[in-house]
Design an enzyme around this catalytic site. Structure first.
Site: not given
Ligand code: THU
Length: 135
Positions: A47, A49, A58, A60, A89, A92
């Protein structure tokens, strides 16, 4: 295509290793992913940010976009590692669904212990897929 436990463990280990590259200074929720293609390659992702929060992506989706941008569209499995075995999520799931509902989703915790496994179709029932648009 089915994969054996050894391959599942290798994917999880790769997602775990990738997770250390997560850029998550806001949530502190580091995610690592490793996507196995039918051709046997593995694309990892983390991920990433951003100070403008909604532009975060994310792990994935990073893995899927890396693979697709190198010509890979057939996916066998994806391992997702988070501290507490979080599940992918909805966005994804939808991005993965574009390329097939049989992709196996492996979920593991921060120790690399597999906590769950589902075919994508179980995580996204009645998915909206390309056949709805492509004639
Ligand atoms: N996140 C992912 O990388 N994958 C997911 O399927 C769920 C959420 C990340 C996004 C963000 O950087 C952190 O987790 C919190 O939501």
């Amino acid at each position: 295509m089915t994969i054996d436990q050894e391959m599942k463990d290798r994917l999880i280990q790769q997602a775990l290793a990738a997770r250390s590259w997560s850029y998550s200074p806001y949530s502190h929720y580091a995610v690592g992913a490793a996507l196995l293609t039918r051709s046997g390659k593995v694309y990892d992702g983390v991920n990433v940010e951003n100070a403008a929060f909604p532009t975060t992506i994310c792990a994935e989706r990073v893995a899927v976009f890396k693979a697709v941008s190198e010509g890979e569209r057939d996916f066998t499995a994806i391992a997702v590692v988070t501290e507490n075995g979080g599940s992918p999520c909805g966005s994804c799931r939808q991005v993965l669904a574009e390329f097939g509902l049989d992709t196996l989703v492996l979920i593991a915790d921060g120790e690399g212990r597999q906590t769950a496994e589902y075919p994508l179709r179980a995580l996204l029932p009645d998915a909206f897929t390309p056949d709805k648009l492509i004639h």
